[in-house]
Design a protein around this motif. Structure first.
Motif, PDB file in Angstrom:
ATOM      1  N   VAL A  37       0.840  -1.206   0.000  1.00  0.00           N
ATOM      2  CA  VAL A  37       0.000   0.000   0.000  1.00  0.00           C
ATOM      3  C   VAL A  37       0.872   1.251   0.000  1.00  0.00           C
ATOM      4  O   VAL A  37       0.615   2.209  -0.744  1.00  0.00           O
ATOM      5  N   HIS A  41       1.083   4.140  -2.911  1.00  0.00           N
ATOM      6  CA  HIS A  41       0.749   5.537  -2.623  1.00  0.00           C
ATOM      7  C   HIS A  41       1.865   6.507  -2.998  1.00  0.00           C
ATOM      8  O   HIS A  41       1.678   7.721  -2.889  1.00  0.00           O
ATOM      9  N   GLN A  46      -2.872   6.192  -7.980  1.00  0.00           N
ATOM     10  CA  GLN A  46      -2.868   5.227  -6.876  1.00  0.00           C
ATOM     11  C   GLN A  46      -4.049   4.265  -7.024  1.00  0.00           C
ATOM     12  O   GLN A  46      -5.189   4.695  -7.195  1.00  0.00           O
ATOM     13  N   ARG A  48      -4.466   1.240  -4.842  1.00  0.00           N
ATOM     14  CA  ARG A  48      -4.891   0.630  -3.571  1.00  0.00           C
ATOM     15  C   ARG A  48      -5.515   1.686  -2.658  1.00  0.00           C
ATOM     16  O   ARG A  48      -4.928   2.086  -1.656  1.00  0.00           O
ATOM     17  N   THR A  49      -6.718   2.137  -3.033  1.00  0.00           N
ATOM     18  CA  THR A  49      -7.349   3.243  -2.317  1.00  0.00           C
ATOM     19  C   THR A  49      -8.793   2.959  -1.895  1.00  0.00           C
ATOM     20  O   THR A  49      -9.411   3.788  -1.236  1.00  0.00           O
ATOM     21  N   SER A  51     -12.024   1.758   0.068  1.00  0.00           N
ATOM     22  CA  SER A  51     -12.484   1.326   1.384  1.00  0.00           C
ATOM     23  C   SER A  51     -13.366   0.091   1.199  1.00  0.00           C
ATOM     24  O   SER A  51     -13.778  -0.232   0.076  1.00  0.00           O
ATOM     25  N   LYS A 186     -11.852   2.474  -7.708  1.00  0.00           N
ATOM     26  CA  LYS A 186     -12.481   3.392  -6.760  1.00  0.00           C
ATOM     27  C   LYS A 186     -13.454   4.312  -7.496  1.00  0.00           C
ATOM     28  O   LYS A 186     -14.559   4.583  -7.012  1.00  0.00           O
ATOM     29  N   GLU A 268      -7.082  -3.656  -4.954  1.00  0.00           N
ATOM     30  CA  GLU A 268      -7.234  -2.206  -4.981  1.00  0.00           C
ATOM     31  C   GLU A 268      -7.897  -1.675  -3.716  1.00  0.00           C
ATOM     32  O   GLU A 268      -8.302  -0.518  -3.664  1.00  0.00           O
ATOM     33  N   GLU A 270      -7.540  -0.508   0.209  1.00  0.00           N
ATOM     34  CA  GLU A 270      -6.494   0.002   1.094  1.00  0.00           C
ATOM     35  C   GLU A 270      -6.262  -0.954   2.264  1.00  0.00           C
ATOM     36  O   GLU A 270      -5.137  -1.087   2.746  1.00  0.00           O
ATOM     37  N   ARG A 271      -7.330  -1.614   2.673  1.00  0.00           N
ATOM     38  CA  ARG A 271      -7.230  -2.652   3.703  1.00  0.00           C
ATOM     39  C   ARG A 271      -7.901  -3.927   3.182  1.00  0.00           C
ATOM     40  O   ARG A 271      -9.091  -4.161   3.431  1.00  0.00           O
TER      41      ARG A 271
END
Length: 474
Positions: A37, A41, A46, A48-49, A51, A186, A268, A270-271
């Motif tokens: 991640v 970033h 980006q 890996r954004t 949620s 995203k 993709e 973030e978590r």
């Protein structure tokens, strides 16, 4: 062009972000996720954004689709008992295999798509990687072609066939290319909110209209009342063929098997650890929409059910009013599949260059060219395939057998090899995954045979000519 396979990609990523390149796979997955991640970033674009909430919208946007409206037809072929059992079992297996997939990806967080998944699941096999890449592109591009054809069908229906169908297909293709330009999921997830809402409205209107009209108009065995009064039944009607039942089962499993996209979605986030939350939202929505509306539709349409069920409505205004909303999910779902496909091709072309993650003319130019190429090939398939419905059954048998079942049975074995029967819970899950493998092999064998037989039947009768202007209105 040099192809970087996942182990090589991982090594380069680890070296770039300061992770010990000698660390074994899965020994520190949380640290590697954080490192991936952080490395992402640092890029201008980006990925890996997402949620878990946005991932949930993306999942729902992909799954709340026109295929729901084909489940009424599946019930009309199978009857209440086999039909509902198939739906419930498919839903349970979807949840179990999706959780297995997520656990496997958490062990190998460098996985970016289903091709990487196949690579690791089959023992870091480069043959598996390339073969999975072929299946990914073949599956997704044919599905995009189906959505091009569906877009043309919607425009035909709404305009009373005011233009040649090829013209409508071109319009749908061009709209798809424009909508596919965002490079991150995203941004695509934002479209998915409107897609899911539009399809929900279409389903609700269909249920209202099918309930208030006196009788359906059209069925595959003739207009009402050619096939007698509307009726429902517990088991298949006399004369129903094995091929017909198998294609109805494939129609159900096709709807419940979207996992070919999940590794890309997870990569993709973030978590990515939060993916089960997104999956739970999807499972709840799917359990309701995949069973309740089709059941209500079967109650009112009975043996006159068509695929999609909108075609059975007897009042033209009802048909147009409900079917019109389908244009939104048709395009957005095509965009989702195009995005996943384009990324597989794009990153193989761009490799480690700065253009891959930056707002450069070359980067955007290659992205646009790849996307336009994917939609153009999909357009050609939409025009030359005589029956996209039967070809989707072929896809379900040939590809979903792997992407929905076989891959995850193999991944489960990789995760728990040597302790498959350690404890009651693990033993039960092992038996379930043996059943998952059996289902996958059944779809790949008898299921594939049934799909091919249906296609042969298509060609033995009158088929739609390539690039036809024929009216495709429902």
């Amino acid at each position: 062009m040099t192809t970087l396979y996942p182990d090589e990609k991982k090594r380069e990523q680890e070296e770039n972000v300061g992770v010990d390149p000698h660390e074994s796979d899965g020994s520190s997955p949380e640290y590697l996720i954080t490192a991936l991640v952080q490395e992402d970033h640092t890029h201008e674009i980006q990925l890996r954004t997402m949620s878990w909430q946005k991932a949930a919208w993306l999942l729902c946007g992909d799954q709340v689709c026109l295929a729901i409206m084909a489940q009424t037809w599946s019930l009309s072929v199978l009857g209440w008992v086999p039909g509902l059992i198939t739906m419930v079992v498919a839903g349970i297996l979807f949840w179990i295999t999706s959780i297995t997939m997520h656990k496997f990806i958490m062990k190998h967080p460098q996985i970016k798509d289903i091709c990487d998944f196949g690579y690791y699941a089959f023992g870091k096999s480069r043959i598996a990687y390339e073969f999975t890449g072929f299946m990914l592109l073949a599956n997704n591009i044919l599905l995009i072609g189906f959505h091009v054809l569906t877009g043309a069908k919607v425009l035909n229906t709404l305009s009373d066939h005011s233009q040649c169908t090829v013209v409508f297909s071109v319009i749908a293709t061009l709209m798809g290319i424009v909508m596919s330009m965002p490079r991150t999921l995203k941004h695509v997830s934002f479209m998915s909110m409107f897609s899911a809402a539009a399809m929900a409205i279409a389903i609700l209107l269909f249920l209202i209209f099918s309930g208030i009209e006196a009788a359906p108009l059209y069925g595959y065995n003739g207009d009402y009342p050619t096939d007698g009064p509307v009726k429902t039944y517990a088991f298949p009607l006399p004369g129903t063929t094995w091929v017909g039942c198998m294609n109805a089962v494939l129609n159900i499993t096709f709807l419940w098997v979207p996992q070919i996209l999940f590794p890309t979605f997870i990569s993709e986030m973030e978590r990515p650890q939060d993916f089960p939350k997104s999956l739970a939202v999807l499972a709840a929505v799917s359990a309701f929409l995949f069973i309740v509306p089709p059941a209500i539709g079967f109650r009112y349409l009975g043996q006159y059910s068509t695929a999609p069920a909108f075609g059975s409505l007897g009042v033209t205004a009802y048909k147009k009013g409900s079917f019109a909303f389908v244009i939104v999910p048709t395009l957005v779902i095509g965009v989702i599949y195009a995005n996943v496909s384009a990324k597989f091709i794009y990153f193989r072309i761009m490799g480690k260059s700065r253009h891959a993650h930056s707002n450069t003319v070359i980067g955007w130019g290659v992205w646009a060219a790849v996307m336009a190429g994917i939609w153009a090939i999909a357009f050609i398939f939409s025009e030359v395939v005589p029956s996209m419905g039967d070809f989707l059954s072929l896809l379900g048998a040939a590809f979903d057998s792997f992407f929905g079942f076989i891959f995850f049975a193999v991944a489960y074995w990789q995760l728990y090899s040597g302790r498959l029967f350690r404890g009651v819970g693990r033993s039960v899950m092992t038996v379930i995954h043996v059943f998952v493998m059996a289902v996958g092999l059944f779809l790949l064998g008898p299921g594939l045979y049934a799909a091919v037989e249906a296609i042969i039947a298509d060609y033995s009768g009158s088929t739609r000519p390539a690039f036809s202007c024929a009216n495709l209105s429902i």
